[in-house]
Scaffold this active site. Structure first.
Site, PDB file in Angstrom:
ATOM      1  N   ASN A 115     -16.859 -12.087  44.847  1.00 48.92           N
ATOM      2  CA  ASN A 115     -17.996 -12.965  45.114  1.00 48.92           C
ATOM      3  C   ASN A 115     -18.526 -13.631  43.856  1.00 48.92           C
ATOM      4  O   ASN A 115     -18.490 -13.054  42.775  1.00 48.92           O
ATOM      5  CB  ASN A 115     -19.133 -12.158  45.756  1.00 48.92           C
ATOM      6  CG  ASN A 115     -19.630 -11.045  44.834  1.00 48.92           C
ATOM      7  OD1 ASN A 115     -18.967 -10.036  44.669  1.00 48.92           O
ATOM      8  ND2 ASN A 115     -20.787 -11.235  44.213  1.00 48.92           N
ATOM      9  N   ASP A 140     -20.803 -12.369  50.401  1.00 45.52           N
ATOM     10  CA  ASP A 140     -19.998 -11.384  49.664  1.00 45.52           C
ATOM     11  C   ASP A 140     -18.614 -11.226  50.289  1.00 45.52           C
ATOM     12  O   ASP A 140     -18.107 -10.126  50.445  1.00 45.52           O
ATOM     13  CB  ASP A 140     -20.702 -10.013  49.587  1.00 45.52           C
ATOM     14  CG  ASP A 140     -19.950  -9.051  48.688  1.00 45.52           C
ATOM     15  OD1 ASP A 140     -19.384  -9.500  47.684  1.00 45.52           O
ATOM     16  OD2 ASP A 140     -19.916  -7.846  49.005  1.00 45.52           O
ATOM     17  N   GLU A 163     -21.032  -7.194  41.436  1.00 45.92           N
ATOM     18  CA  GLU A 163     -22.404  -6.980  41.911  1.00 45.92           C
ATOM     19  C   GLU A 163     -23.398  -6.888  40.750  1.00 45.92           C
ATOM     20  O   GLU A 163     -24.591  -6.710  40.944  1.00 45.92           O
ATOM     21  CB  GLU A 163     -22.474  -5.713  42.765  1.00 45.92           C
ATOM     22  CG  GLU A 163     -22.145  -5.934  44.233  1.00 45.92           C
ATOM     23  CD  GLU A 163     -20.776  -6.518  44.484  1.00 45.92           C
ATOM     24  OE1 GLU A 163     -19.791  -5.948  43.980  1.00 45.92           O
ATOM     25  OE2 GLU A 163     -20.670  -7.555  45.166  1.00 45.92           O
TER      26      GLU A 163
END
Ligand code: CA
Ligand code: CA
Length: 578
Positions: free
Chosen positions: A275, A317, A193
């Protein structure tokens, strides 16, 4: 030498040997079969989480009672996702905030603890969890939230070596249990992230010295290291700019945050990747290899032997980090993965060829299915969140997508029973509203370009323990759960399946029917996988209890199903009442 002296010497030798049984490669290779210990995450590096023990079975599991419980103490009562290890009369168990404990496995008495000193600026995306340690020689090794590896003496808890993986201020962290394969310590990284670069690293477990590094974002150079630490190029992962445009591969994510599995029959270590960064897929055209995939790495060379991408050009994601569990099917060595994207995949473990794929959750909107010929998803274009540039430039079209990014399955590992031929998958049914926003990379800042709200799909449940037949794709049985399931699974030759619930229960069901035969309230939510072992004919079951993890942080409308749950931090051990 007199006989008496000799026998005394032998007795002394045996005693000291018993005190320092070093964990060897052979012991780790046999871990799934040896019932007196639990040496690896996955109860064997293949990750089947199957025990041949049947002292506890469907007939007597109702007589399971606590043997002891131990509190992790302090004020840090949250997010306990750890799998305990058992060796040499000791249990090694990690706690939240990068803590590890050695306990007397018979009594629960604390032998030592180590609390890692964490800096202020750590950036764990999904709670301050840790998933467990690895054992090698006389060491117990675990990863920390500030992206370090720490190896401690099993007897004393003294730090033997400590190595930095990467810069926590750039968003790197580490929480997976390390994997030992072929005498190497294999670890991944967290931080998808924050635009970090995913990779697998191999180290000498005795010293912490790097042996090779293999990036999981296409375009990055891999390296090998000699004894003096000098690095040598070992080939680029894939081809630079083949599936990434411009410089985006430099911040491409694909975090290997759940660690890996290893199969001695193929010589390959299997790591799932998260991701591609950022979440906003319109900023990065292409498949974005090797994100949201499984990569199979030749442990000896540090090269990617094959890869299989479950979600090409991921826009939701759908981290493909889920564990790849190897098993025998139709005379072949296969691997199975219940992906966060809602599909269950069966691949040839030697070459990554897709053998079968089917849904293991009821509601999937992003794809209509998986094309078994091409191995690619049949995507539903309306389910991809819209491009901000197509509208006002600030926010793209919001779409409803199922599963939610919390996944059809997340970090909680499934189990496979060779006796029933079934996988036991802790699944969740939920969706999300998701939209995209413009985003640029900034070191140490969230790199998403997306917003979301998690939504429930069914009124009566989110979680469902499902027995999945890998041959037919049929769900043989299921046990629904009101809150989302977030703990892993254990199955045994006693025809039992054990798993925990956020509501606090550790429970056991008949592996053939799903009938619940026993449950026990642990006092806080269970989000960790159970283990089992035997000692002198008695079988034990253990699980860590302590609610937390990603759901209470990101759960949106799911909050109403979990906001009454209390945090905790303890380990429970059970045995049959005499
Ligand atoms: Ca074992
Ligand atoms: Ca992610």
């Amino acid at each position: 030498m007199k006989l008496k002296t000799l026998s005394l010497l032998m007795a002394a030798g045996l005693a000291s040997f018993a005190g320092h049984t070093a964990v060897t490669d052979a012991m780790l290779a046999n871990d799934a079969k040896t019932t007196g210990d639990v040496l690896s995450w996955g109860i064997g590096t293949e990750g089947q989480r199957f025990s041949p023990l049947k002292t506890i079975n469907t007939k007597n599991v109702g007589k399971l009672v606590p043997a002891w419980s131990f509190s992790f103490g302090g004020e840090k009562q949250r997010g306990q996702e750890s799998q305990p290890l058992v060796h040499n009369g000791k249990m090694f168990v990690t706690g939240s905030y990068s803590r590890i404990y050695a306990l007397d496995v018979k009594t629960g008495k604390k032998l030592w603890k180590y609390e890692h000193r964490l800096p202020e600026g750590i950036m764990p995306c999904c709670d301050v969890i840790n998933r467990g340690a690895a054992l090698y020689d006389n060491l117990v090794i675990f990863a920390t939230l500030d992206a370090q590896l720490v190896a401690l003496n099993q007897e004393t808890g003294e730090v033997v070596w400590k190595e930095k993986i990467d810069d926590y201020a750039a968003g790197y962290s580490a929480s997976a249990a390390p994997l030992i394969a072929e005498g190497l310590l294999l670890t991944g990284v967290s931080g998808g992230e924050f635009g970090i670069v995913g990779r697998v690293e191999a180290r000498n477990p005795k010293t912490g010295d790097l042996v090779w590094v293999r990036p999981t974002v296409e375009g990055h150079m891999g390296y090998t290291y000699d004894k003096d630490g000098n690095k040598k190029e070992n080939g680029i992962s894939g081809t630079r700019n083949a599936t990434w445009t411009g410089d985006l591969w430099k911040t491409g994510g694909a975090a290997t945050w759940l660690g890996g599995t290893y199969d001695a029959k193929t010589g390959l270590a299997y790591f799932g990747t998260g991701n591609p960064a950022p979440w906003n897929s319109h900023t990065r055209k292409g498949d974005n290899l090797f994100s949201s995939a499984t990569v199979a790495i030749d442990v000896k060379t540090g090269q990617i032997k094959w890869h299989y991408q479950t979600t090409p050009h991921d826009g939701w994601d759908f981290d493909g980090v889920n564990e790849f569990v190897t098993f025998d099917l139709n005379g072949k060595r296969m691997g199975a993965k219940a992906d966060r994207n809602g599909f269950f995949y069966v691949l040839d473990a030697t070459n990554g060829k897709l053998e079968n794929a089917f849904p293991f959750v009821k509601k999937i909107t992003w794809a209509k299915g998986i094309d078994l010929k091409t191995g690619r998803p049949i995507e539903n274009p309306e389910s991809r969140p819209g491009d901000p540039a197509a509208g006002d430039g600030k926010k793209g079209k919001t779409v409803f997508s199922a599963p939610s990014f919390l996944g059809g399955k997340n970090q909680m590992p499934m189990a496979y029973s060779p006796n029933t031929g079934l996988f036991y998958v802790p699944a969740n049914e939920w969706g999300m509203d998701i939209w995209n926003e413009p985003i640029g990379y900034k070191k140490g800042a969230a790199f998403l370009g997306a917003g979301f709200t998690i939504k429930t799909v069914f009124d009566d449940y989110i979680g469902a323990m499902r027995a999945v037949d890998p041959k037919t794709g049929k769900i043989v049985w299921e046990v629904k759960n009101n809150a989302p399931l977030w703990g892993g699974v254990l199955t045994t030759a006693g025809d039992l399946v054990f798993w925990g619930t956020p509501e606090g229960y550790l429970q056991a069901a008949d592996a053939k029917t799903g009938k619940i035969l026993w449950k026990f309230q642990t006092g806080s939510g269970v989000v960790a996988p159970p283990v089992t072992w035997e000692d002198k004919g008695e079988q034990y079951v253990a699980v860590v209890s302590g609610w937390g993890g990603a759901v209470p942080l990101w759960g949106g409308e799911v909050a109403k199903k979990v906001n009454f749950l209390e945090q905790g931090g303890s380990v429970w051990v059970f045995k049959l009442v005499k």
